[in-house]
Scaffold this motif. Structure first.
Motif, PDB file in Angstrom:
ATOM      1  N   HIS A 100      15.714  29.619  66.116  1.00 16.51           N
ATOM      2  CA  HIS A 100      16.277  30.171  67.350  1.00 16.51           C
ATOM      3  C   HIS A 100      15.549  29.677  68.602  1.00 16.51           C
ATOM      4  CE1 HIS A 100      18.153  32.972  64.475  1.00 16.51           C
ATOM      5  NE2 HIS A 100      19.077  33.143  65.418  1.00 16.51           N
ATOM      6  N   LEU A 101      14.625  28.719  68.454  1.00 16.90           N
ATOM      7  CA  LEU A 101      13.973  28.138  69.620  1.00 16.90           C
ATOM      8  C   LEU A 101      14.978  27.299  70.404  1.00 16.90           C
ATOM      9  CD1 LEU A 101      10.550  26.912  68.142  1.00 16.90           C
ATOM     10  CD2 LEU A 101      10.897  28.827  69.712  1.00 16.90           C
ATOM     11  N   PRO A 102      14.784  27.128  71.720  1.00 18.57           N
ATOM     12  CA  PRO A 102      15.685  26.283  72.510  1.00 18.57           C
ATOM     13  C   PRO A 102      15.692  24.848  71.993  1.00 18.57           C
ATOM     14  CG  PRO A 102      14.298  27.625  73.950  1.00 18.57           C
ATOM     15  CD  PRO A 102      13.764  27.807  72.551  1.00 18.57           C
ATOM     16  N   SER A 289       6.137  25.502  51.945  1.00 20.86           N
ATOM     17  CA  SER A 289       5.073  24.525  52.204  1.00 20.86           C
ATOM     18  C   SER A 289       5.332  23.781  53.502  1.00 20.86           C
ATOM     19  CB  SER A 289       4.977  23.531  51.046  1.00 20.86           C
ATOM     20  OG  SER A 289       6.213  22.858  50.867  1.00 20.86           O
ATOM     21  N   SER A 290       6.609  23.566  53.833  1.00 23.08           N
ATOM     22  CA  SER A 290       6.971  22.927  55.096  1.00 23.08           C
ATOM     23  C   SER A 290       8.405  23.266  55.446  1.00 23.08           C
ATOM     24  CB  SER A 290       6.796  21.406  55.023  1.00 23.08           C
ATOM     25  OG  SER A 290       7.706  20.848  54.106  1.00 23.08           O
ATOM     26  N   VAL A 291       8.723  23.144  56.716  1.00 23.13           N
ATOM     27  CA  VAL A 291      10.069  23.389  57.226  1.00 23.13           C
ATOM     28  C   VAL A 291      10.459  22.210  58.108  1.00 23.13           C
ATOM     29  CG1 VAL A 291      11.472  24.819  58.769  1.00 23.13           C
ATOM     30  CG2 VAL A 291       9.940  25.906  57.123  1.00 23.13           C
ATOM     31  N   SER A 292      11.649  21.675  57.890  1.00 22.22           N
ATOM     32  CA  SER A 292      12.158  20.570  58.711  1.00 22.22           C
ATOM     33  C   SER A 292      13.029  21.130  59.820  1.00 22.22           C
ATOM     34  CB  SER A 292      12.964  19.590  57.859  1.00 22.22           C
ATOM     35  OG  SER A 292      12.146  18.977  56.886  1.00 22.22           O
ATOM     36  N   VAL A 293      12.728  20.748  61.053  1.00 18.08           N
ATOM     37  CA  VAL A 293      13.430  21.270  62.225  1.00 18.08           C
ATOM     38  C   VAL A 293      14.225  20.132  62.866  1.00 18.08           C
ATOM     39  CG1 VAL A 293      13.172  22.414  64.461  1.00 18.08           C
ATOM     40  CG2 VAL A 293      11.593  22.950  62.591  1.00 18.08           C
ATOM     41  N   ARG A 294      15.545  20.283  62.943  1.00 20.71           N
ATOM     42  CA  ARG A 294      16.397  19.296  63.600  1.00 20.71           C
ATOM     43  C   ARG A 294      16.568  19.674  65.064  1.00 20.71           C
ATOM     44  NH1 ARG A 294      20.010  16.535  60.285  1.00 20.71           N
ATOM     45  NH2 ARG A 294      20.620  15.485  62.217  1.00 20.71           N
ATOM     46  N   VAL A 295      16.349  18.702  65.939  1.00 17.09           N
ATOM     47  CA  VAL A 295      16.417  18.925  67.383  1.00 17.09           C
ATOM     48  C   VAL A 295      17.722  18.337  67.917  1.00 17.09           C
ATOM     49  CG1 VAL A 295      15.215  18.552  69.583  1.00 17.09           C
ATOM     50  CG2 VAL A 295      13.912  18.815  67.475  1.00 17.09           C
ATOM     51  N   LYS A 296      18.325  19.006  68.908  1.00 15.67           N
ATOM     52  CA  LYS A 296      19.611  18.565  69.449  1.00 15.67           C
ATOM     53  C   LYS A 296      19.532  17.173  70.048  1.00 15.67           C
ATOM     54  CE  LYS A 296      21.149  23.268  70.547  1.00 15.67           C
ATOM     55  NZ  LYS A 296      21.521  24.223  71.622  1.00 15.67           N
ATOM     56  N   ASN A 297      18.437  16.901  70.752  1.00 19.61           N
ATOM     57  CA  ASN A 297      18.283  15.624  71.445  1.00 19.61           C
ATOM     58  C   ASN A 297      16.886  15.084  71.168  1.00 19.61           C
ATOM     59  OD1 ASN A 297      17.992  13.504  73.231  1.00 19.61           O
ATOM     60  ND2 ASN A 297      19.053  14.533  74.912  1.00 19.61           N
ATOM     61  N   PRO A 298      16.758  13.815  70.722  1.00 17.91           N
ATOM     62  CA  PRO A 298      15.415  13.268  70.470  1.00 17.91           C
ATOM     63  C   PRO A 298      14.485  13.386  71.666  1.00 17.91           C
ATOM     64  CG  PRO A 298      17.092  11.807  69.584  1.00 17.91           C
ATOM     65  CD  PRO A 298      17.824  12.867  70.353  1.00 17.91           C
ATOM     66  N   GLY A 299      15.062  13.431  72.877  1.00 19.36           N
ATOM     67  CA  GLY A 299      14.228  13.573  74.055  1.00 19.36           C
ATOM     68  C   GLY A 299      13.560  14.933  74.165  1.00 19.36           C
ATOM     69  N   GLN A 300      14.045  15.910  73.377  1.00 22.08           N
ATOM     70  CA  GLN A 300      13.483  17.260  73.417  1.00 22.08           C
ATOM     71  C   GLN A 300      12.484  17.513  72.289  1.00 22.08           C
ATOM     72  OE1 GLN A 300      14.224  19.211  75.951  1.00 22.08           O
ATOM     73  NE2 GLN A 300      15.729  17.760  76.761  1.00 22.08           N
ATOM     74  N   VAL A 301      12.215  16.474  71.490  1.00 27.79           N
ATOM     75  CA  VAL A 301      11.327  16.651  70.336  1.00 27.79           C
ATOM     76  C   VAL A 301       9.944  17.139  70.754  1.00 27.79           C
ATOM     77  CG1 VAL A 301      10.073  15.394  68.534  1.00 27.79           C
ATOM     78  CG2 VAL A 301      12.523  15.053  68.809  1.00 27.79           C
ATOM     79  N   GLN A 302       9.396  16.532  71.806  1.00 28.36           N
ATOM     80  CA  GLN A 302       8.041  16.901  72.233  1.00 28.36           C
ATOM     81  C   GLN A 302       7.977  18.361  72.680  1.00 28.36           C
ATOM     82  OE1 GLN A 302       5.261  14.743  71.970  1.00 28.36           O
ATOM     83  NE2 GLN A 302       4.353  16.771  72.172  1.00 28.36           N
ATOM     84  N   LYS A 303       9.005  18.826  73.405  1.00 27.95           N
ATOM     85  CA  LYS A 303       9.025  20.222  73.859  1.00 27.95           C
ATOM     86  C   LYS A 303       9.089  21.178  72.672  1.00 27.95           C
ATOM     87  CE  LYS A 303      11.199  19.352  78.352  1.00 27.95           C
ATOM     88  NZ  LYS A 303      12.383  19.636  79.219  1.00 27.95           N
ATOM     89  N   VAL A 304       9.908  20.835  71.685  1.00 28.99           N
ATOM     90  CA  VAL A 304      10.023  21.690  70.499  1.00 28.99           C
ATOM     91  C   VAL A 304       8.702  21.701  69.739  1.00 28.99           C
ATOM     92  CG1 VAL A 304      11.176  21.950  68.277  1.00 28.99           C
ATOM     93  CG2 VAL A 304      12.512  21.361  70.315  1.00 28.99           C
TER      94      VAL A 304
END
Length: 469
Positions: A100-102, A289-304
């Motif tokens: 539920h993160l932006p 052990s780990s969770v994979s998080v898909r981000v809407k835009n690769p440009g937002q990866v660092q913020k996530v």
């Protein structure tokens, strides 16, 4: 001198020595074409790498692990976050919170286990991995023989190519990869296989489970609570075979047999974290052990990544690893630009030579201009106008020539790739900014080449120039 008069005079002078000026302009065109071809190759390769990463489903993915897992812990993270013993647990409520993160599209657990699989009453030890429904859009499953899972909870399986060969009793030759995936899939699609796995349950369910399924159970005490490891079986229908290289598989594709993620979650397969996390004894929520998080835009990866790190977890993304790749391409672009500019340096000398010869031929004309009132600045402007005109024209022709060279090489490369049974690729790219840069660079180089001839022409003594024959 007014601009229209300056332009008319410059064009007339260029027309008078058409052959020499044309050869100089061609030299500029070749230099610009070399520069454009080199830089467009570097840009095209970088875009190709980016497309591959984007299509792999990993470029926009952040892998989250708990700081409690010391294998993923380092000194930098120790300084920037809580100690491993004080860090939160990566459980189901945490996964939901991350989802539920932006800018987050989905967050799914990494469910993977080694177990025995039986096919036609023969045992096979293999690695099984769970796949989310979004995996079907990645390039890893584009060429799947059969089809992807019909639903997220369907009792179905997709086999990796080498494991399909193992089930059929085929032994691939070392260094040879000639087996057609379609040939492997034909006898396997629709067949059934059975996996045996260990499921962990609370001890209050042990007696009922054992009496119904006659399974072996092992009890353990954690924080005063008892748990059991129960042997289970699950029948699966083979729906696809995929050509994945086991040496290069990463992320969710690290496995030889793939199940739908929803089905894998309902199996409650025992994971290594079940033994490490004491909190499992007091909670029914699974620990990952780990969770994979898909981000809407690769440009937002660092913020996530930053948001997740603030929650007390470790993160890793292809973006972290690709920084070195980006640095490599930047260095490559610099070297390609330098080598591409060598031809333009030759053109620079050609412009100087052409304009110096023009001074010798037009000394009397320059003397007349200065005698009737033309200033030194006017003479300089005239020679700069001629040099700039050759630079702009040469730049335009050079960009077109560089683009044509790239297209020819790209077509030729794809013909060769097709002959080797590889898919076609686009290796060259000429963006608009490169077109503008090449023309502007050519113009500036030409102006720089005109500095010496223009200064020399402006310094001519009109009296001496008028005497020149």
């Amino acid at each position: 001198m007014k601009l229209p008069d300056l332009t008319e005079l410059a064009v007339r002078n260029l027309r008078e020595s058409l052959l020499r000026n044309s050869l100089t302009t061609i030299g500029i065109s070749v230099g610009v074409a070399s520069l454009v071809a080199m830089l467009s190759l570097g840009i095209g390769l970088q875009q190709l790498a980016s497309r591959r990463l984007m299509k792999s489903g990993l470029f926009d993915t952040v892998v989250v692990t708990s700081r409690r897992d010391l294998r993923n812990f380092n000194r930098e993270e120790e300084r920037s976050g809580p100690a491993p013993g004080e860090s939160p647990i990566l459980d189901e409520p945490t996964r939901v919170k991350i989802e539920h993160l932006p800018n987050v599209t989905e967050a799914y657990p990494d469910i993977r286990f080694i177990t025995e699989l039986r096919y036609e009453d023969k045992p096979h030890l293999t690695t099984i991995a769970a796949l989310p429904d979004s995996a079907k859009s990645t390039d890893a499953f584009e060429g799947v023989q059969g089809h992807f899972f019909t639903s997220d909870t369907a009792p179905e399986a997709i086999l990796q190519k080498t494991f399909a060969e193992e089930l059929l009793g085929r032994t691939p030759k070392a260094g040879v990869d000639e087996t057609n995936v379609a040939e492997l899939a034909a006898p396997l699609l629709g067949k059934e296989l059975t996996i045996r796995y260990a499921q962990r349950e609370k001890s209050r369910n042990v007696s009922a489970t054992n009496s119904q399924e006659n399974s072996a159970a092992a009890s353990e005490g954690l924080s005063g609570a008892a748990y059991s490891v129960v042997s289970r079986e699950q029948k699966l229908k083979i729906v696809g075979v995929v050509d994945l290289d086991p040496e290069s598989m990463r992320g969710p594709t690290r496995g030889r047999v793939f199940l739908p993620l929803g089905l894998a979650e309902t199996l409650h397969v025992m994971q290594p974290t079940d033994l490490r996390e004491i909190s499992r004894a007091t909670s029914d929520q699974p620990v990952y052990s780990s969770v994979s998080v898909r981000v809407k835009n690769p440009g937002q990866v660092q913020k996530v990544e930053d948001s997740i790190k603030k929650m007390g977890f470790n993160t890793f993304s292809i973006l972290d690893a690709s920084r070195s790749i980006q640095q490599f391409f930047k260095v490559l672009d610099v070297f390609l630009g330098i080598f591409g500019s060598l031809a333009l340096a030759v053109a620079f000398i050609g412009i100087v030579n052409t304009l110096v010869m023009a001074i010798l031929e037009r000394r009397r004309e320059i003397g007349i201009m200065k005698a009737i009132g033309a200033s030194d600045a006017d003479v300089k402007k005239l020679f700069f106008a001629e040099a700039g005109a050759m630079g702009i024209l040469g730049g335009i022709v050079g960009v077109a020539l560089g683009w044509a060279i790239g297209q020819v090489i790209n077509v030729g490369t794809n013909i060769y790739l097709k002959s080797q049974s590889f898919p076609p690729e686009h290796f060259w790219s000429v963006p608009l900014w490169l077109v503008a840069f090449a023309i502007l660079f050519s113009f500036l180089v030409s102006l720089a080449a005109g500095l010496y001839p223009a200064g020399r022409a402006a310094r001519l003594d009109p009296v001496q120039a008028l005497r020149y024959e």
